[in-house]
Design a protein around this motif. Structure first.
Motif, PDB file in Angstrom:
ATOM      1  N   UNK A   1     -14.102   0.934   6.226  1.00 36.67           N
ATOM      2  CA  UNK A   1     -13.164   1.511   5.270  1.00 36.67           C
ATOM      3  C   UNK A   1     -11.758   1.608   5.868  1.00 36.67           C
ATOM      4  N   UNK A   2     -11.662   1.992   7.131  1.00 30.77           N
ATOM      5  CA  UNK A   2     -10.358   2.065   7.798  1.00 30.77           C
ATOM      6  C   UNK A   2      -9.748   0.673   7.901  1.00 30.77           C
ATOM      7  N   UNK A   3     -10.555  -0.324   8.212  1.00 32.53           N
ATOM      8  CA  UNK A   3     -10.065  -1.695   8.302  1.00 32.53           C
ATOM      9  C   UNK A   3      -9.559  -2.188   6.946  1.00 32.53           C
ATOM     10  N   UNK A   4     -10.307  -1.911   5.904  1.00 32.41           N
ATOM     11  CA  UNK A   4      -9.893  -2.350   4.571  1.00 32.41           C
ATOM     12  C   UNK A   4      -8.587  -1.676   4.155  1.00 32.41           C
ATOM     13  N   UNK A   5      -8.455  -0.396   4.460  1.00 31.36           N
ATOM     14  CA  UNK A   5      -7.229   0.322   4.126  1.00 31.36           C
ATOM     15  C   UNK A   5      -6.048  -0.238   4.895  1.00 31.36           C
ATOM     16  N   UNK A   6      -6.237  -0.511   6.177  1.00 32.94           N
ATOM     17  CA  UNK A   6      -5.161  -1.073   6.987  1.00 32.94           C
ATOM     18  C   UNK A   6      -4.755  -2.448   6.483  1.00 32.94           C
ATOM     19  N   UNK A   7      -5.713  -3.257   6.115  1.00 32.75           N
ATOM     20  CA  UNK A   7      -5.391  -4.592   5.604  1.00 32.75           C
ATOM     21  C   UNK A   7      -4.671  -4.507   4.257  1.00 32.75           C
ATOM     22  N   UNK A   8      -5.051  -3.554   3.420  1.00 31.63           N
ATOM     23  CA  UNK A   8      -4.362  -3.382   2.134  1.00 31.63           C
ATOM     24  C   UNK A   8      -2.908  -2.997   2.351  1.00 31.63           C
ATOM     25  N   UNK A   9      -2.662  -2.120   3.327  1.00 34.47           N
ATOM     26  CA  UNK A   9      -1.284  -1.718   3.637  1.00 34.47           C
ATOM     27  C   UNK A   9      -0.495  -2.912   4.167  1.00 34.47           C
ATOM     28  N   UNK A  10      -1.104  -3.717   5.016  1.00 38.68           N
ATOM     29  CA  UNK A  10      -0.422  -4.898   5.560  1.00 38.68           C
ATOM     30  C   UNK A  10      -0.079  -5.876   4.442  1.00 38.68           C
TER      31      UNK A  10
ATOM     32  N   UNK B   1       0.286  -5.260   1.240  1.00 38.85           N
ATOM     33  CA  UNK B   1       1.324  -4.686   0.384  1.00 38.85           C
ATOM     34  C   UNK B   1       2.698  -4.826   1.034  1.00 38.85           C
ATOM     35  N   UNK B   2       2.751  -4.649   2.339  1.00 37.09           N
ATOM     36  CA  UNK B   2       4.015  -4.804   3.052  1.00 37.09           C
ATOM     37  C   UNK B   2       4.513  -6.231   3.065  1.00 37.09           C
ATOM     38  N   UNK B   3       3.601  -7.185   3.135  1.00 33.97           N
ATOM     39  CA  UNK B   3       3.989  -8.598   3.183  1.00 33.97           C
ATOM     40  C   UNK B   3       4.470  -9.078   1.819  1.00 33.97           C
ATOM     41  N   UNK B   4       3.751  -8.700   0.774  1.00 36.54           N
ATOM     42  CA  UNK B   4       4.037  -9.238  -0.548  1.00 36.54           C
ATOM     43  C   UNK B   4       4.964  -8.374  -1.396  1.00 36.54           C
ATOM     44  N   UNK B   5       5.417  -7.249  -0.887  1.00 34.31           N
ATOM     45  CA  UNK B   5       6.322  -6.394  -1.656  1.00 34.31           C
ATOM     46  C   UNK B   5       7.710  -7.027  -1.704  1.00 34.31           C
ATOM     47  N   UNK B   6       8.380  -6.837  -2.797  1.00 31.24           N
ATOM     48  CA  UNK B   6       9.731  -7.367  -2.945  1.00 31.24           C
ATOM     49  C   UNK B   6      10.746  -6.507  -2.209  1.00 31.24           C
ATOM     50  N   UNK B   7      11.973  -6.926  -2.233  1.00 28.60           N
ATOM     51  CA  UNK B   7      13.035  -6.171  -1.572  1.00 28.60           C
ATOM     52  C   UNK B   7      13.303  -4.874  -2.319  1.00 28.60           C
TER      53      UNK B   7
END
Length: 86
Positions: free
Chosen positions: A4-13, A15-21
């Motif tokens: 669960x911690x791994x999945x949460x960390x990957x989701x945050x990563x 979101x950070x990569x694909x988020x717009x400016x």
């Protein structure tokens, strides 16, 4: 729990990569506050580590337990035959 911690960390990563400016502005006060939170957290972790390290050492007999030493010192001060301090 580790999955669960791994999945949460990957989701945050992701979101950070694909988020717009965001075109956001961080003033110096905000940067100072972030720095203060980071330094306070590091200081808190170091203090907690120090406390638990001494408990760890005393549990395995490498160091005297400070609570036991304090109790012995207080007991010797309350004895009537204990030598008085100058």
């Amino acid at each position: 729990m580790g999955v669960q911690v791994f999945r949460t960390a990957m989701a945050v990563v992701f979101l950070g990569i694909f988020a717009g400016s965001a075109y956001a502005y961080l003033d110096p006060g905000t940067g100072s506050m972030i720095l203060q939170v980071l330094l306070g957290g590091i200081a808190g972790l170091l203090l907690a580590g120090k406390l638990y390290w001494h408990k760890f050492l005393s549990r395995f007999g490498f160091e005297k337990d400070p609570d036991c030493a304090l109790a012995a010192n207080q007991q010797s001060e309350t004895r009537p035959d204990a030598p008085s301090r100058p």
